[in-house]
Design an enzyme around this catalytic site. Structure first.
Site, short mmCIF file in Angstrom:
data_model
loop_
_atom_site.label_atom_id
_atom_site.label_comp_id
_atom_site.label_asym_id
_atom_site.label_seq_id
_atom_site.Cartn_x
_atom_site.Cartn_y
_atom_site.Cartn_z
CG HIS A 171 118.16 78.99 91.02
ND1 HIS A 171 118.38 78.40 92.25
CD2 HIS A 171 119.05 78.43 90.18
CE1 HIS A 171 119.36 77.52 92.14
NE2 HIS A 171 119.79 77.53 90.89
CG ASP A 190 123.12 77.95 89.36
OD1 ASP A 190 123.48 77.58 90.49
OD2 ASP A 190 122.10 77.52 88.79
CD GLU A 226 120.36 74.44 92.51
OE1 GLU A 226 119.57 74.11 91.62
OE2 GLU A 226 121.43 75.04 92.29
CG HIS A 275 120.75 69.65 92.77
ND1 HIS A 275 121.50 69.02 91.80
CD2 HIS A 275 120.38 70.84 92.24
CE1 HIS A 275 121.58 69.80 90.73
NE2 HIS A 275 120.91 70.91 90.97
CG HIS A 277 116.47 70.48 91.62
ND1 HIS A 277 117.10 69.82 90.60
CD2 HIS A 277 116.81 71.78 91.47
CE1 HIS A 277 117.79 70.67 89.86
NE2 HIS A 277 117.62 71.88 90.36
CG HIS A 307 115.52 76.75 89.66
ND1 HIS A 307 115.56 76.54 91.01
CD2 HIS A 307 116.46 75.91 89.12
CE1 HIS A 307 116.46 75.62 91.30
NE2 HIS A 307 117.01 75.22 90.17
CG ASP A 367 118.37 77.15 86.33
OD1 ASP A 367 119.36 77.37 87.07
OD2 ASP A 367 117.97 76.01 86.07
#
Length: 411
Positions: free
Chosen positions: A36, A38, A141, A168, A215, A236, A305
Site C-alpha cells: 500500500h 498513497d 481503497e 475505508h 480498515h 496495511h 502506507d
C-alpha cells in the site's frame, strides 16, 4: 580486557554492515512488494494529477516519501498503488474520483516506462522483476468506491484493480468498518451483509480480485475470511497484541489468517506500530515477529502506507529504507527463505491462489443491492421497477400516486 574496549563499537558497526549487505544481496533478486502506497493521492493533492508540471517529476519529486530514486534505493520491485478517494465522496462522486486515481496510476507507467510496468497478474510481477522495473498494481481503497454496484466492481477490474479494500473509515451499505469496534460508528451489517456483502466477496473471488481487510471491523474480517474461497490480505495493518489500535489485527483473526493461507502486510504508521506519536524500526520488526509467531512466516508482508501517513518510525522515513528493516530481520535470525517470503514470495503465493480460484466461465453475480439500502438523494431509480419512472419502495410509490388519487376530489 579493558585495553580493547574501543573495539566493541567497531564490531557492532561491522556486524550491522554485514546484515545490511546481506539484505541488499537478497533484495537484488527478491525485491520488496509493498501492499500500500498513497503516492497517487499526493499527486492529486499537490498537482491535481497534472503529471507534466515541473515539480511533479517523479525523478526529482520532493516533500513525499516516494520518488523514483527512493524506490530504487529501497529495492522496491512491486507496488500496489492506492486508488483512494475519501469517505466524503460516498453517495456522491466516489466512482468518478476512483477512476481518476486509476487513470493517474496508468499515466505514471506511461510517463516513466523505464521505471514502472503496470501489471495485473502474478506473472506480470515476475516479468517486472526480470526487467528490473517496479511492478505497478492498482488497489482500490474502500468499498464505497464501487457505489454498491457489482457492475462497477467488474468495470474497475477491467481497468486493472487487483485488490479492493472492503471499507475505508466508513461503513458501506454492505460492510462495517473498523470504527464500529471503537464505538464511533454503529454496526449496520454485523460484518458483511448476508445478501449483497457476501455477493461482493463471491464476485471478487470469481474475478480474481484480492480481498483486502485493512480498515474493516473484526466482524467483517471474520466474515470475509470464512466466506472467501481464496486467501485474503490485510494490505496495511499491524498486530493488535502489540498495539491495541482497532486498525490492527487481533490474534484470533491471525489464527484465521494462518488457516486460510492469508497475509498481513505490516503498516509503518507510528500510531499503529507503537500506539503513540513516536516509533522506531525495531518496533516494526516486533510486529513482523509477532505475526510470524502466531500465523507463521508465510503470513507476513510489508504494507508501509508511505505517503498516506504523517508519522513514520525512525529508520523507516521513506521507501528507500526497506533494506534497513530487512537487515533487522536478519539480525533477529530470520532465515533467508523467511525474508524472501516477507519481501515478495508470500504475496505472490496469495495472488496466485486468488488467480487459481477465479472462474470467469462462471456466471457473474447479478442481484443488485436493495434500493432501500441506498441513499437516494442523488440517485435515479432505473431498474428498480418494472414500470419506467416508478420506484420499488412502497412509500415512494404511494407518495407519487397520492396527487393522482386525491386530485379529482380537490378540484
Amino acid at each position: 580486557m579493558w585495553t580493547c574496549w574501543w573495539l566493541w563499537p567497531l564490531v557492532a558497526v561491522c556486524t550491522a554492515d554485514q546484515f545490511l549487505d546481506q539484505a541488499k544481496r537478497i533484495m537484488q533478486t527478491t525485491p520488496v512488494i509493498d501492499g500500500h502506497n498513497d503516492l497517487p493521492w499526493q499527486l492529486l493533492l499537490k498537482f491535481n494529477n497534472e503529471l507534466r508540471q515541473k515539480d511533479a517529476n517523479l525523478t526529482s519529486l520532493t516533500g513525499t516519501h516516494t520518488n523514483i530514486p527512493k524506490l530504487k534505493a529501497g529495492f522496491v520491485g512491486g507496488q500496489f498503488w492506492s486508488a483512494y478517494t475519501p469517505c466524503n465522496t460516498q453517495n456522491k462522486d466516489a466512482v468518478k474520483r476512483t477512476m481518476e486515481q486509476i487513470d493517474v496510476i496508468h499515466r505514471m507507467c506511461q510517463m516513466y516506462p523505464e521505471t514502472f510496468l503496470c501489471v495485473t497478474s502474478s506473472q506480470g510481477i515476475r516479468q517486472a522483476f526480470r526487467e528490473g522495473k517496479v511492478a505497478s498494481l492498482i488497489g482500490v481503497e474502500g468499498g464505497h468506491s464501487i457505489d454498491s454496484s457489482l457492475g462497477v466492481l467488474r468495470a474497475l477490474y477491467h481497468l486493472g484493480m487487483r485488490y479492493l479494500t472492503l471499507t475505508h473509515s466508513c461503513n458501506t451499505p454492505w460492510a462495517d468498518n473498523w470504527l464500529v469496534d471503537t464505538g464511533d460508528h454503529d454496526a449496520q451489517s454485523g460484518g458483511l451483509s448476508d445478501d449483497f456483502g457476501k455477493s461482493v466477496v463471491r464476485e471478487m473471488n470469481r474475478l480474481g480480485v484480492i480481498i483486502d481487510l485493512a480498515h474493516v471491523s473484526v466482524a467483517t474480517m471474520k466474515a470475509a475470511l470464512n466466506q472467501s474461497q481464496a486467501p485474503v490480505i490485510f494490505s496495511h495493518s499491524s498486530a493488535f497484541a502489540l498495539c491495541e489500535h482497532r486498525r490492527n489485527v487481533p490474534d484470533d483473526v491471525l489464527q484465521l489468517v494462518k488457516q486460510t493461507g492469508s497475509l498481513v502486510m505490516v503498516n509503518f504508521y507510528n500510531d499503529y506500530v507503537a500506539c503513540k506519536r513516536e516509533a522506531n524500526l525495531s518496533q516494526v520488526a516486533d510486529h513482523l515477529d509477532h505475526i510470524k509467531k502466531v500465523a507463521g512466516a508465510g503470513a507476513v508482508g510489508f504494507g508501509g502506507d508511505f505517503d498516506g501517513v504523517t508519522r513514520l518510525p525512525v529508520g523507516l522515513e521513506d521507501v528507500s529504507k526497506y533494506p534497513n528493516l530487512v537487515a533487522e530481520l536478519l539480525r533477529r535470525q530470520w532465515t533467508e527463505a523467511e525474508v524472501r517470503g516477507a519481501l515478495a514470495d508470500n504475496l505472490l503465493r496469495v495472488f496466485e491462489a486468488v488467480e487459481q480460484a477465479s472462474n470467469h466461465a462462471r456466471d457473474p453475480e447479478e442481484t443488485p443491492i436493495e434500493q432501500n439500502y441506498l441513499d437516494s438523494s442523488c440517485r435515479t431509480s432505473y431498474g428498480y421497477s418494472a414500470a419506467p419512472g416508478l420506484h420499488l419502495q412502497p412509500a415512494a410509490l404511494l407518495a407519487s400516486l397520492t396527487p393522482l388519487l386525491l386530485g379529482p376530489r380537490l378540484l
